[in-house]
Design a protein around this motif. Structure first.
Motif, short mmCIF file in Angstrom:
data_model
loop_
_atom_site.label_atom_id
_atom_site.label_comp_id
_atom_site.label_asym_id
_atom_site.label_seq_id
_atom_site.Cartn_x
_atom_site.Cartn_y
_atom_site.Cartn_z
N UNK A 166 0.82 -1.22 0.00
CA UNK A 166 0.00 0.00 0.00
C UNK A 166 0.85 1.26 0.00
N UNK A 167 2.12 1.15 0.45
CA UNK A 167 3.00 2.30 0.40
C UNK A 167 3.78 2.62 1.65
N UNK A 168 3.58 1.86 2.73
CA UNK A 168 4.31 2.11 3.98
C UNK A 168 5.80 1.82 3.77
N UNK A 169 6.65 2.68 4.32
CA UNK A 169 8.10 2.50 4.16
C UNK A 169 8.68 1.54 5.18
N UNK A 170 8.12 1.53 6.39
CA UNK A 170 8.62 0.67 7.46
C UNK A 170 7.43 0.18 8.28
N UNK A 220 14.27 -5.28 3.67
CA UNK A 220 15.10 -5.57 4.83
C UNK A 220 14.18 -6.01 5.96
N UNK A 221 14.42 -7.19 6.51
CA UNK A 221 13.59 -7.73 7.57
C UNK A 221 14.48 -8.12 8.75
N UNK A 235 22.04 -3.02 10.66
CA UNK A 235 22.55 -2.66 11.98
C UNK A 235 21.78 -1.48 12.56
N UNK A 236 21.41 -0.52 11.72
CA UNK A 236 20.66 0.64 12.20
C UNK A 236 19.27 0.24 12.67
N UNK A 237 18.60 -0.57 11.88
CA UNK A 237 17.24 -0.97 12.25
C UNK A 237 17.24 -1.82 13.51
N UNK A 238 18.21 -2.71 13.63
CA UNK A 238 18.31 -3.52 14.85
C UNK A 238 18.55 -2.63 16.06
N UNK A 239 19.45 -1.66 15.93
CA UNK A 239 19.75 -0.76 17.05
C UNK A 239 18.51 0.04 17.44
N UNK A 240 17.77 0.53 16.45
CA UNK A 240 16.56 1.30 16.73
C UNK A 240 15.53 0.46 17.47
N UNK A 241 15.32 -0.77 17.01
CA UNK A 241 14.34 -1.64 17.64
C UNK A 241 14.77 -2.06 19.04
N UNK A 242 16.05 -2.31 19.23
CA UNK A 242 16.55 -2.69 20.55
C UNK A 242 16.39 -1.54 21.55
N UNK A 243 16.66 -0.33 21.07
CA UNK A 243 16.49 0.83 21.95
C UNK A 243 15.02 0.99 22.35
N UNK A 244 14.13 0.88 21.38
CA UNK A 244 12.70 1.02 21.66
C UNK A 244 12.21 -0.11 22.58
N UNK A 287 9.27 -7.57 15.14
CA UNK A 287 9.75 -7.80 13.78
C UNK A 287 9.48 -6.54 12.98
N UNK A 288 10.40 -6.20 12.08
CA UNK A 288 10.25 -5.01 11.25
C UNK A 288 10.71 -5.32 9.83
N UNK A 289 9.99 -4.72 8.86
CA UNK A 289 10.32 -4.92 7.45
C UNK A 289 10.21 -3.58 6.74
N UNK A 290 11.18 -3.28 5.87
CA UNK A 290 11.15 -2.05 5.09
C UNK A 290 10.73 -2.34 3.65
#
Length: 240
Positions: free
Chosen positions: A133-137, A155-156, A201-210, A148-151
């Motif tokens: 539909x258009x979501x970036x993340x 990138x998952x 690495x950036x996405x993992x760090x962001x998710x771990x912080x959150x 779990x996060x997917x862009x």
């Protein structure tokens, strides 16, 4: 608005899962109108919307107008945060989700919310539909099982939950969202292009912080979000 503040009563079960009772008819949170949007600066870096304010009027129409106004200007962030005790019509929630899937840059949702709106739907199916539909993340929280996060670039990543003795989970999802946005802001990634270009690495760090921030909230009663200073001494959670 010249209206009373909503009252929310929260009780928790033996697992620390909250039950919300809202007293909010004609309250200020619902009475925001499109006339109020002039006070929102056009150069806002991010606009976060969600929960029942996207399905009750007049605030829902006001927020939709704000999202449409700010698309391409601000990072549009959405958390459905479903509250069927406030608006029991599931179809109204589904329509709101579909509308936001076509406009949101970041969509964070809990597995619980996906199953409440779409019984039997697989999480990966919801993720795929949102990206199409258009979501970036798309970020899906799984409670004690992590996130779990997917862009859009496919990138998952999966990040486990932070072990914690749960007192209650009130505010955990909001804390996670706040932590994710705080990380993106501090990293200079608070734009759609930057979010689309996140590396593993950036996405993992962001998710771990959150996730760490949410764990702190779960460790104490009420929606008592942590300060960043409370995370500074935890290995792997340096906040720049």
């Amino acid at each position: 608005p010249d209206a009373p503040t909503a009252l929310v009563m929260v009780s928790v079960d033996e697992r620390g899962v909250p039950l919300y009772t809202f007293y909010g008819s004609g309250t200020a949170d619902r009475m925001v109108t499109q006339a109020d949007l002039a006070s929102v600066p056009a150069d806002a870096a991010a606009i976060h919307v969600g929960s029942y304010c996207m399905v009750v009027e007049p605030v829902a129409s006001a927020l939709r107008a704000l999202v449409d106004r700010q698309r391409g200007r601000s990072l549009i962030v959405y958390d459905p945060n479903v509250r069927l005790t406030i608006e029991p019509d599931v179809d109204t929630w589904r329509e709101s989700v579909r509308w936001m899937q076509r406009r949101a840059d970041v969509l964070k949702v809990s597995e619980e919310d996906i199953h409440a709106l779409y019984p039997g739907m697989r999480v990966d199916t919801f993720i795929a539909q949102s990206l199409e539909a258009g979501v970036a993340l798309v970020v899906v929280t799984w409670g004690e099982r992590g996130v779990v996060a997917v862009t859009r670039s496919q990138l998952a990543v999966e990040v486990p939950a932070v072990p914690v003795t749960v007192v209650d989970t009130v505010g955990a999802g909001d804390t996670f969202q706040a932590g994710l946005l705080a990380w993106l802001q501090r990293a200079g990634k608070l734009t759609r292009r930057a979010v689309e270009g996140l590396v593993q690495d950036e996405l993992v760090e962001a998710l771990r912080f959150a996730a760490r921030a949410a764990a702190v909230t779960c460790s104490r009663r009420g929606a008592d979000l942590p300060y960043t200073s409370e995370l500074a001494d935890v290995e792997g959670f340096e906040f720049f």
